[in-house]
Design a protein around this motif. Structure first.
Motif, PDB file in Angstrom:
ATOM      1  N   LYS A 361      47.178 -44.090 -24.219  1.00  0.00           N
ATOM      2  CA  LYS A 361      46.623 -44.846 -23.312  1.00  0.00           C
ATOM      3  C   LYS A 361      46.549 -44.019 -21.873  1.00  0.00           C
ATOM      4  CE  LYS A 361      46.100 -49.238 -20.721  1.00  0.00           C
ATOM      5  NZ  LYS A 361      46.407 -50.590 -20.560  1.00  0.00           N
ATOM      6  N   GLU A 362      47.566 -43.239 -21.584  1.00  0.00           N
ATOM      7  CA  GLU A 362      47.790 -42.646 -20.261  1.00  0.00           C
ATOM      8  C   GLU A 362      47.309 -41.257 -20.400  1.00  0.00           C
ATOM      9  OE1 GLU A 362      51.772 -42.781 -18.209  1.00  0.00           O
ATOM     10  OE2 GLU A 362      52.431 -43.795 -20.185  1.00  0.00           O
ATOM     11  N   VAL A 363      47.431 -40.699 -21.523  1.00  0.00           N
ATOM     12  CA  VAL A 363      47.026 -39.369 -21.707  1.00  0.00           C
ATOM     13  C   VAL A 363      45.447 -39.362 -22.038  1.00  0.00           C
ATOM     14  CG1 VAL A 363      47.066 -37.068 -23.159  1.00  0.00           C
ATOM     15  CG2 VAL A 363      49.360 -38.604 -22.747  1.00  0.00           C
ATOM     16  N   TRP A 364      44.774 -40.151 -22.884  1.00  0.00           N
ATOM     17  CA  TRP A 364      43.352 -40.205 -23.284  1.00  0.00           C
ATOM     18  C   TRP A 364      42.542 -40.273 -21.949  1.00  0.00           C
ATOM     19  CZ3 TRP A 364      41.459 -42.866 -28.190  1.00  0.00           C
ATOM     20  CH2 TRP A 364      42.022 -41.916 -29.291  1.00  0.00           C
ATOM     21  N   ALA A 365      43.255 -40.970 -20.908  1.00  0.00           N
ATOM     22  CA  ALA A 365      42.336 -41.186 -19.773  1.00  0.00           C
ATOM     23  C   ALA A 365      42.167 -39.933 -18.986  1.00  0.00           C
ATOM     24  CB  ALA A 365      42.998 -42.369 -18.553  1.00  0.00           C
ATOM     25  N   PHE A 366      43.282 -38.983 -18.984  1.00  0.00           N
ATOM     26  CA  PHE A 366      43.042 -37.407 -18.498  1.00  0.00           C
ATOM     27  C   PHE A 366      42.070 -36.868 -19.218  1.00  0.00           C
ATOM     28  CE2 PHE A 366      47.096 -38.675 -16.516  1.00  0.00           C
ATOM     29  CZ  PHE A 366      46.789 -38.510 -15.235  1.00  0.00           C
ATOM     30  N   LEU A 367      42.378 -36.995 -20.820  1.00  0.00           N
ATOM     31  CA  LEU A 367      41.534 -35.849 -21.545  1.00  0.00           C
ATOM     32  C   LEU A 367      40.082 -36.318 -21.409  1.00  0.00           C
ATOM     33  CD1 LEU A 367      43.830 -35.912 -24.649  1.00  0.00           C
ATOM     34  CD2 LEU A 367      43.567 -34.068 -22.960  1.00  0.00           C
ATOM     35  N   GLY A 369      38.676 -37.422 -19.099  1.00  0.00           N
ATOM     36  CA  GLY A 369      38.047 -37.219 -17.518  1.00  0.00           C
ATOM     37  C   GLY A 369      38.151 -38.533 -16.863  1.00  0.00           C
ATOM     38  N   TYR A 370      38.490 -39.606 -17.136  1.00  0.00           N
ATOM     39  CA  TYR A 370      38.342 -40.872 -16.359  1.00  0.00           C
ATOM     40  C   TYR A 370      39.415 -40.734 -15.301  1.00  0.00           C
ATOM     41  CZ  TYR A 370      39.464 -45.792 -15.245  1.00  0.00           C
ATOM     42  OH  TYR A 370      39.485 -46.983 -14.342  1.00  0.00           O
ATOM     43  N   HIS A 371      40.576 -39.942 -15.543  1.00  0.00           N
ATOM     44  CA  HIS A 371      41.458 -39.698 -14.275  1.00  0.00           C
ATOM     45  C   HIS A 371      41.333 -38.100 -13.962  1.00  0.00           C
ATOM     46  CE1 HIS A 371      42.870 -43.584 -13.989  1.00  0.00           C
ATOM     47  NE2 HIS A 371      43.557 -43.767 -14.763  1.00  0.00           N
ATOM     48  N   ASP A 372      41.405 -37.956 -12.834  1.00  0.00           N
ATOM     49  CA  ASP A 372      41.696 -36.415 -12.512  1.00  0.00           C
ATOM     50  C   ASP A 372      42.904 -35.919 -12.781  1.00  0.00           C
ATOM     51  OD1 ASP A 372      42.053 -34.077 -10.395  1.00  0.00           O
ATOM     52  OD2 ASP A 372      39.689 -34.468 -10.867  1.00  0.00           O
ATOM     53  N   TYR A 373      43.003 -34.752 -13.106  1.00  0.00           N
ATOM     54  CA  TYR A 373      44.531 -34.082 -13.476  1.00  0.00           C
ATOM     55  C   TYR A 373      45.274 -34.148 -12.086  1.00  0.00           C
ATOM     56  CZ  TYR A 373      43.446 -32.718 -18.090  1.00  0.00           C
ATOM     57  OH  TYR A 373      42.911 -32.956 -19.476  1.00  0.00           O
ATOM     58  N   TRP A 557      40.449 -36.421 -32.554  1.00  0.00           N
ATOM     59  CA  TRP A 557      39.624 -36.594 -31.385  1.00  0.00           C
ATOM     60  C   TRP A 557      40.346 -36.110 -30.255  1.00  0.00           C
ATOM     61  CZ3 TRP A 557      36.583 -41.760 -31.714  1.00  0.00           C
ATOM     62  CH2 TRP A 557      35.810 -41.891 -32.518  1.00  0.00           C
ATOM     63  N   GLU A 558      41.656 -36.421 -30.000  1.00  0.00           N
ATOM     64  CA  GLU A 558      42.459 -35.755 -28.907  1.00  0.00           C
ATOM     65  C   GLU A 558      42.514 -34.048 -28.769  1.00  0.00           C
ATOM     66  OE1 GLU A 558      45.640 -38.367 -29.189  1.00  0.00           O
ATOM     67  OE2 GLU A 558      46.829 -37.323 -30.521  1.00  0.00           O
ATOM     68  N   VAL A 559      42.566 -33.631 -30.012  1.00  0.00           N
ATOM     69  CA  VAL A 559      42.698 -32.161 -30.207  1.00  0.00           C
ATOM     70  C   VAL A 559      41.424 -31.510 -29.701  1.00  0.00           C
ATOM     71  CG1 VAL A 559      42.632 -30.282 -31.843  1.00  0.00           C
ATOM     72  CG2 VAL A 559      44.350 -32.099 -31.951  1.00  0.00           C
ATOM     73  N   LEU A 560      40.191 -32.321 -30.082  1.00  0.00           N
ATOM     74  CA  LEU A 560      38.823 -31.786 -29.568  1.00  0.00           C
ATOM     75  C   LEU A 560      38.790 -31.910 -28.221  1.00  0.00           C
ATOM     76  CD1 LEU A 560      36.633 -33.183 -32.530  1.00  0.00           C
ATOM     77  CD2 LEU A 560      37.510 -31.224 -32.414  1.00  0.00           C
ATOM     78  N   TRP A 561      39.093 -33.219 -27.754  1.00  0.00           N
ATOM     79  CA  TRP A 561      38.866 -33.372 -26.138  1.00  0.00           C
ATOM     80  C   TRP A 561      39.768 -32.450 -25.169  1.00  0.00           C
ATOM     81  CZ3 TRP A 561      39.818 -39.415 -26.915  1.00  0.00           C
ATOM     82  CH2 TRP A 561      38.901 -39.855 -27.508  1.00  0.00           C
TER      83      TRP A 561
END
Length: 655
Positions: A361-367, A369-373, A557-561
């Motif tokens: 949940k935390e990592v996907w938000a970054f991958l 683009g919902y959250h900025d790094y 998907w997380e690999v592709l993102w």
């Protein structure tokens, strides 16, 4: 309009033609060709469309008219049309009960309709003419209060309709005339695919439905194919992803309809010329020829060697997968205020190992683009609050639509209908979505409806529910799932353009990558009319969603993102799968249809880790030449901005 009342209709070609068959036409209300009876009203049918003040003219004068109510009703998989004149309402005269029965159109099934002609004069009233399979036509039905567009919009949700190539005002019912429409409908995605519509293959999604030529010689065959398809399909799922699951049932006619899709023009992209599509007249000795061909199967087929020694390449370039990123290691990427200190290192780590579900949940938000790094904990909490408020504002736009307003909002009704049908079929075998009255299914529906208002140009297309489902499963929050989905659709939205331009661009790039990385395989496809790579359509449309188990899809998907090596790693994954099975494909001399069936049957039988390693090796090996093979702006790259064009150009035309 007084002028209209005095208008002489005898100079109207459509009216004149229908008058010639008038007596036979009205008899269709009771029987067709003297053998088939239609009921006055289908018992227990659902009313899906009703329009008042629809009029016929029993004579050539517009002042002589009979007004009534036109209805469309659905019973099971069948759609019926009825038209009943109002009692006691005929200009300057009353209809007797006998006349009323004579002019009544009683429950005509659209399975027996050949075509619908629509006439939209510059001056005057719009009307339609219904032509039956027997060739008989009903008198023109004039829409004095408008509603032709709504009639077609409703009908197309339940019946396959395509515009005739020979006459733009004629719409063929239960036929496959337009090759591009036929192919994309078969592959493209709920309408197809916006499909507001878009992207059917008989007997299924996506690809959808089958395909026969639009020529005169195949009219009977096309009807037969459609009827077989109709038995297995939900007619409301116009561009159903379910069709994708049954892609193996596509017949040899699919090849003929996709042959020309990727013939290159001067710009290197597909040149679509409807004149190039056609199915030759079948030979009388076809069964004998087929039997002889079976006997001519060569005992041994030489398979050209892989030019880049693929097995060795994967060992040299492809790195083994690592263990998933866990909570402790994830915390090491964050500073004291919550910023990602090295986003490149994080993306590389996820690329090679994925993420444990507890922190997805935390990592996907970054991958996504919902959250900025570079955002802090505090900034992310503020964003979460403000975005929830914004989400509720958008959601209330459709929630506030009253039933009366919805009756006058065709686009909303269409999209809501598609979403309602799709969400109850999306990943229902998972505990998260299974069971009746599941609140997560309702949340899935609400997010998709809200997105259709957020991005009204694109709206909703079948296949989007497949992309949203894992996001909601991971995020477990309606607002955050919505905004993560918005970010994903910024990149994958072109996959659902009505003209399928996003899909075509990726298939074109795939063909160039295969040509670069395996010229013998590319050459093998050419004489077999496989260079359109349409057999990879499903892989690209929903990012391999149907090829792997749910947990594997989240990992993929997380690999592709991460976009670590390339934004288009999914295309290299397509190449890796094709190369891994190249010996079987060429050794068995698979043609388009056999290859289509073979690719479809790979679903659930592909081991993800080795193929990801192969895709990585191919991407590194191709280098700049591979990147140059992919045109700028090809999804999932962000679209090239052009201030003079819309991001999602969707035509409001019904068909």
């Amino acid at each position: 309009m007084h002028e209209t009342e005095l208008h002489d209709l005898s100079d109207d070609a459509d009216y004149a033609a229908s008058v010639e068959q008038a007596s036979a036409s009205v008899m269709l209300t009771r029987t067709e060709s003297g053998s088939r009876s239609f009921p006055s009203e289908p018992e227990g049918a659902e009313l899906i469309y009703s329009k008042d003040n629809v009029t016929i003219h029993p004579t050539q004068f517009a002042s002589e008219r009979i007004s009534g109510r036109l209805k469309l009703a659905k019973q099971g998989d069948s759609v019926f049309m009825t038209w009943s004149p109002y009692k006691g309402q005929r200009s300057n005269a009353r209809l007797s009960e006998k006349d009323r029965n004579l002019y009544t159109i009683r429950a005509v099934p659209f399975s027996d309709v050949r075509s619908i002609r629509r006439h939209t004069p510059t001056l005057g009233w719009q009307y339609i003419i219904i032509v039956m399979s027997s060739g008989l036509a009903f008198p023109p039905l004039y829409f004095y209060n408008g509603g032709v567009k709504e009639f077609f919009a409703t009908l197309k949700q339940h019946v396959l309709i395509v515009r005739s190539l020979e006459d733009a005002n004629v719409f063929l019912v239960n036929d496959f005339q337009n090759p591009l429409q036929r192919t994309l409908s078969s592959l493209e995605m709920p309408g197809a695919v916006s499909m507001g519509s878009a992207l059917s293959i008989p007997d299924s999604g996506s690809p959808l439905a089958s395909l026969t030529d639009g020529g005169k010689n195949s009219a009977v065959l096309s009807q037969s194919i459609f009827r077989n398809w109709q038995k297995a399909q939900d007619p409301g799922r116009d561009l159903s992803i379910n069709v994708l699951e049954k892609f193996s049932l596509v017949t040899k006619f699919a090849r003929d309809t996709t042959t020309q899709l990727f013939r290159e023009n001067s710009n290197g992209f597909a040149a679509l010329d409807p004149k190039n599509y056609g199915i030759p007249r079948p030979r009388l000795d076809a069964p004998y020829q087929e039997e002889q061909e079976k006997k001519k199967v060569p005992e041994e087929t030489h398979v050209p060697a892989d030019p880049i020694e693929f097995d060795k390449l994967a060992l040299v370039w492809g790195q083994p997968r690592q263990s998933p990123l866990g909570p402790i290691e994830w915390a090491s990427f964050l500073d004291s205020e919550g910023r990602i200190m090295d986003s490149k290192a994080l993306r590389k780590r996820v690329f090679y190992g994925g993420v444990e579900h507890t922190i997805r949940k935390e990592v996907w938000a970054f991958l996504l683009g919902y959250h900025d790094y570079e955002s802090t904990y505090a900034e992310r909490e503020y964003l979460k609050t403000s975005k929830r408020t914004e989400y509720m504002t958008i959601k209330q736009q459709w929630q506030s639509i009253s039933p009366e307003q919805a009756k006058r909002f065709t686009k909303f009704r269409e999209r809501k209908g598609l979403i309602d049908k799709d969400v109850v079929r999306t990943d229902r075998s998972l505990p998260f979505y299974e069971g009746d009255n599941n609140p997560n299914v309702k949340t899935l529906r609400d997010i998709l409806l809200t997105y259709s208002f957020y991005n009204f140009d694109l709206g909703y297309c079948q296949g989007m529910s497949d992309l949203l489902s894992p996001i909601l499963y991971v995020m477990e929050d309606e607002s955050e799932s919505f905004w993560c989905f918005v970010e994903l659709m910024e990149r994958l939205g072109p996959n659902f353009n009505r003209d399928q331009s996003g899909i075509h661009a990726q298939l074109f790039a795939l063909s160039k990558l295969v040509e670069l990385l395996d010229a013998p395989l590319h050459d093998y496809f050419q004489p077999r009319e496989c260079l359109n790579y349409f057999f990879c359509f499903r892989w690209i449309l929903i990012q391999f969603k149907r090829e792997f188990e749910y947990e594997q899809i989240m990992f993929l998907w997380e690999v592709l993102w991460t976009r670590h090596l390339s934004e288009h790693l999914h295309l290299y994954l397509c190449v890796a799968i094709l190369k891994r099975y190249r010996d079987k494909i060429m050794g068995e001399q698979m043609d388009f249809d056999t290859l289509l069936k073979f690719i479809n049957e790979l679903s659930g039988h592909i081991e993800l880790d080795p193929f990801l390693r192969d895709a990585e090796a191919l991407c590194i090996y191709a280098g700049e030449n591979g990147a140059a093979s992919i045109p700028p702006g090809t999804p999932p790259s962000l679209p090239i901005e052009n201030e003079n064009s819309l991001l999602y150009s969707q035509d409001d035309e019904v068909l």
